[in-house]
Scaffold this motif. Structure first.
Motif, PDB file in Angstrom:
ATOM      1  N   GLY A  27       0.824  -1.204   0.000  1.00 56.06           N
ATOM      2  CA  GLY A  27       0.000   0.000   0.000  1.00 56.06           C
ATOM      3  C   GLY A  27       0.853   1.248   0.000  1.00 56.06           C
ATOM      4  N   HIS A  28       0.204   2.395  -0.122  1.00 51.55           N
ATOM      5  CA  HIS A  28       0.932   3.656  -0.205  1.00 51.55           C
ATOM      6  C   HIS A  28       1.736   3.936   1.063  1.00 51.55           C
ATOM      7  N   PHE A  29       1.151   3.695   2.216  1.00 49.31           N
ATOM      8  CA  PHE A  29       1.859   3.972   3.462  1.00 49.31           C
ATOM      9  C   PHE A  29       3.075   3.059   3.620  1.00 49.31           C
ATOM     10  N   ARG A  30       2.931   1.806   3.209  1.00 44.46           N
ATOM     11  CA  ARG A  30       4.056   0.894   3.300  1.00 44.46           C
ATOM     12  C   ARG A  30       5.165   1.282   2.333  1.00 44.46           C
ATOM     13  N   ILE A  31       4.777   1.711   1.139  1.00 36.07           N
ATOM     14  CA  ILE A  31       5.772   2.160   0.156  1.00 36.07           C
ATOM     15  C   ILE A  31       6.531   3.368   0.687  1.00 36.07           C
ATOM     16  N   LEU A  32       5.784   4.301   1.268  1.00 38.70           N
ATOM     17  CA  LEU A  32       6.420   5.496   1.805  1.00 38.70           C
ATOM     18  C   LEU A  32       7.357   5.147   2.960  1.00 38.70           C
ATOM     19  N   ARG A  33       6.932   4.233   3.807  1.00 39.61           N
ATOM     20  CA  ARG A  33       7.708   3.893   5.003  1.00 39.61           C
ATOM     21  C   ARG A  33       8.912   3.019   4.695  1.00 39.61           C
ATOM     22  N   GLU A  34       8.759   2.057   3.800  1.00 37.52           N
ATOM     23  CA  GLU A  34       9.812   1.063   3.601  1.00 37.52           C
ATOM     24  C   GLU A  34      10.670   1.293   2.360  1.00 37.52           C
ATOM     25  N   ILE A  35      10.211   2.118   1.439  1.00 33.95           N
ATOM     26  CA  ILE A  35      10.992   2.358   0.219  1.00 33.95           C
ATOM     27  C   ILE A  35      11.416   3.819   0.100  1.00 33.95           C
ATOM     28  N   ILE A  36      10.449   4.716   0.132  1.00 32.66           N
ATOM     29  CA  ILE A  36      10.746   6.133  -0.103  1.00 32.66           C
ATOM     30  C   ILE A  36      11.580   6.721   1.030  1.00 32.66           C
ATOM     31  N   ALA A  37      11.129   6.522   2.259  1.00 31.75           N
ATOM     32  CA  ALA A  37      11.824   7.133   3.402  1.00 31.75           C
ATOM     33  C   ALA A  37      13.278   6.681   3.536  1.00 31.75           C
ATOM     34  N   PRO A  38      13.593   5.383   3.440  1.00 29.94           N
ATOM     35  CA  PRO A  38      15.005   4.984   3.552  1.00 29.94           C
ATOM     36  C   PRO A  38      15.881   5.563   2.444  1.00 29.94           C
ATOM     37  N   LEU A  39      15.342   5.669   1.234  1.00 36.35           N
ATOM     38  CA  LEU A  39      16.145   6.179   0.121  1.00 36.35           C
ATOM     39  C   LEU A  39      16.347   7.697   0.191  1.00 36.35           C
ATOM     40  N   THR A  40      15.489   8.383   0.904  1.00 39.10           N
ATOM     41  CA  THR A  40      15.592   9.845   1.004  1.00 39.10           C
ATOM     42  C   THR A  40      15.867  10.260   2.451  1.00 39.10           C
ATOM     43  N   LYS A  41      16.604   9.423   3.163  1.00 38.74           N
ATOM     44  CA  LYS A  41      16.860   9.674   4.585  1.00 38.74           C
ATOM     45  C   LYS A  41      17.539  11.028   4.811  1.00 38.74           C
ATOM     46  N   SER A  42      18.505  11.368   3.958  1.00 38.09           N
ATOM     47  CA  SER A  42      19.212  12.636   4.142  1.00 38.09           C
ATOM     48  C   SER A  42      18.276  13.821   3.983  1.00 38.09           C
ATOM     49  N   GLY A  43      17.297  13.702   3.093  1.00 39.86           N
ATOM     50  CA  GLY A  43      16.320  14.772   2.928  1.00 39.86           C
ATOM     51  C   GLY A  43      15.462  14.947   4.159  1.00 39.86           C
ATOM     52  N   PHE A  44      15.019  13.834   4.765  1.00 43.24           N
ATOM     53  CA  PHE A  44      14.215  13.898   5.983  1.00 43.24           C
ATOM     54  C   PHE A  44      15.019  14.514   7.128  1.00 43.24           C
ATOM     55  N   ILE A  45      16.273  14.096   7.259  1.00 36.97           N
ATOM     56  CA  ILE A  45      17.101  14.623   8.350  1.00 36.97           C
ATOM     57  C   ILE A  45      17.399  16.106   8.143  1.00 36.97           C
ATOM     58  N   THR A  46      17.687  16.487   6.897  1.00 35.84           N
ATOM     59  CA  THR A  46      17.934  17.906   6.609  1.00 35.84           C
ATOM     60  C   THR A  46      16.725  18.748   6.955  1.00 35.84           C
ATOM     61  N   PHE A  47      15.560  18.325   6.483  1.00 40.19           N
ATOM     62  CA  PHE A  47      14.326  19.057   6.773  1.00 40.19           C
ATOM     63  C   PHE A  47      14.044  19.072   8.267  1.00 40.19           C
ATOM     64  N   GLY A  48      14.250  17.910   8.930  1.00 37.61           N
ATOM     65  CA  GLY A  48      13.991  17.845  10.360  1.00 37.61           C
ATOM     66  C   GLY A  48      14.866  18.795  11.157  1.00 37.61           C
ATOM     67  N   LEU A  49      16.146  18.875  10.802  1.00 38.38           N
ATOM     68  CA  LEU A  49      17.047  19.771  11.524  1.00 38.38           C
ATOM     69  C   LEU A  49      16.688  21.233  11.291  1.00 38.38           C
ATOM     70  N   LEU A  50      16.409  21.583  10.036  1.00 36.64           N
ATOM     71  CA  LEU A  50      16.030  22.964   9.735  1.00 36.64           C
ATOM     72  C   LEU A  50      14.738  23.345  10.447  1.00 36.64           C
ATOM     73  N   SER A  51      13.795  22.415  10.475  1.00 41.35           N
ATOM     74  CA  SER A  51      12.536  22.667  11.164  1.00 41.35           C
ATOM     75  C   SER A  51      12.754  22.810  12.665  1.00 41.35           C
ATOM     76  N   PHE A  52      13.609  21.959  13.229  1.00 41.47           N
ATOM     77  CA  PHE A  52      13.882  22.018  14.668  1.00 41.47           C
ATOM     78  C   PHE A  52      14.532  23.344  15.050  1.00 41.47           C
ATOM     79  N   ILE A  53      15.510  23.770  14.262  1.00 41.22           N
ATOM     80  CA  ILE A  53      16.193  25.036  14.554  1.00 41.22           C
ATOM     81  C   ILE A  53      15.219  26.197  14.455  1.00 41.22           C
ATOM     82  N   SER A  54      14.382  26.193  13.405  1.00 40.79           N
ATOM     83  CA  SER A  54      13.413  27.276  13.221  1.00 40.79           C
ATOM     84  C   SER A  54      12.428  27.343  14.383  1.00 40.79           C
ATOM     85  N   THR A  55      11.926  26.192  14.809  1.00 40.07           N
ATOM     86  CA  THR A  55      10.967  26.163  15.913  1.00 40.07           C
ATOM     87  C   THR A  55      11.640  26.517  17.232  1.00 40.07           C
ATOM     88  N   TYR A  56      12.840  26.007  17.425  1.00 40.34           N
ATOM     89  CA  TYR A  56      13.581  26.266  18.667  1.00 40.34           C
ATOM     90  C   TYR A  56      13.866  27.757  18.839  1.00 40.34           C
TER      91      TYR A  56
END
Length: 279
Positions: free
Chosen positions: A177-206
């Motif tokens: 399903g879509h959620f499984r594809i996002l969780r098990e395929i898309i997210a691992p392959l774009t891990k650096s993008g998630f971490i980059t966005f997460g850090l920028l978001s954390f700094i902005s909110t902090y």
């Protein structure tokens, strides 16, 4: 062949990087050094280093001020906001990249159009909505009003677009399903993008100050930026005790330095646009 020009360019580049590094690091260095001075030494500005290290400044900040409470409020609020922004950005990016539906181009243009609107223009309608929901002066209201980050959505979309569609189609054929594809395929392959966005978001909110200051006036719910200004600068417990201000600022910045130290490799990969698919 003249080898002096490349050598000269390398040294020039090295000196330029050293100069930029010093300019960037010096304010933090000055803040830390000042946090170990007395108030009179900071005002006098006679020497860069303190005559005697005033460790009591940190003890005072950590044990006899609300700064630890402000840091706690900011940390857990920021982490929840980052999680919600990652989730909403990933779902929206996945839908606009891998799903087919009418009006997808118009929807994307509309979403990106909102990014051009100054954030200050949304304060009044957001304030009214939170007021009608009874969420003013609450950290819940702050979290819900920060659920979506348009820049994060755009960043994740750019990463998702680099993934081979064949991988997604093959997963669909296998019954994923879509959620499984996002969780098990898309997210691992774009891990650096998630971490980059997460850090920028954390700094902005902090570091957020204006919006939290507008919707919260309970001092027990302050975030670090508004708490630091209220307690130490605006006639608070210490007034203009700059030694305490510098010590508190150092304590507040420390969590950001820890986060960056553990994620800098992924940030560099994210800036370079790596997704794990090469060749």
């Amino acid at each position: 062949m003249n080898t002096r020009k490349p050598f000269f360019r390398q040294w020039l580049r090295f000196l330029l990087l050293v100069f930029i590094s010093i300019v960037t690091v010096f304010p933090f260095f000055w803040m830390i050094v000042s946090s170990l001075k007395s108030k009179n030494e900071i005002i006098a500005v006679r020497s860069l280093f303190p005559r005697e290290f005033q460790w009591g400044n940190f003890i005072e900040v950590l044990t006899n001020s609300p700064i630890p409470l402000y840091i706690w409020n900011t940390l857990w609020t920021s982490l929840i906001i980052v999680g919600l922004q990652l989730l909403s950005g990933a779902l929206l990016a996945y839908a606009l990249v891998f799903l087919k539906f009418k009006g997808k181009g118009i929807l994307f243009a509309t979403i990106m159009g909102t990014y051009t609107v100054p954030s200050a223009a949304t304060y009044i309608p957001s304030y009214i909505i939170l007021s009608r929901l009874g969420l003013l002066n609450t950290l819940t209201g702050l979290i819900l009003s920060s659920t979506v980050n348009i820049f994060g959505f755009f960043l994740l979309r750019q990463f998702f677009m680099q993934i081979l569609r064949g991988l997604v189609e093959a997963a669909k054929v296998d019954g994923a399903g879509h959620f499984r594809i996002l969780r098990e395929i898309i997210a691992p392959l774009t891990k650096s993008g998630f971490i980059t966005f997460g850090l920028l978001s954390f700094i902005s909110t902090y570091n957020s100050y204006m919006w939290p200051s507008l919707i919260t006036n309970d001092k027990t719910k302050y975030l670090v930026s508004q708490g630091l200004r209220n307690y130490f600068i605006e006639g608070g417990a210490y007034g203009t005790e700059w030694d305490k201000v510098m010590a508190a600022s150092t304590v507040i910045v420390f969590p950001l330095l820890i986060v960056f130290a553990f994620t800098q490799r992924w940030i560099l990969n994210g800036v370079g646009g790596e997704t794990g698919l090469k060749g």
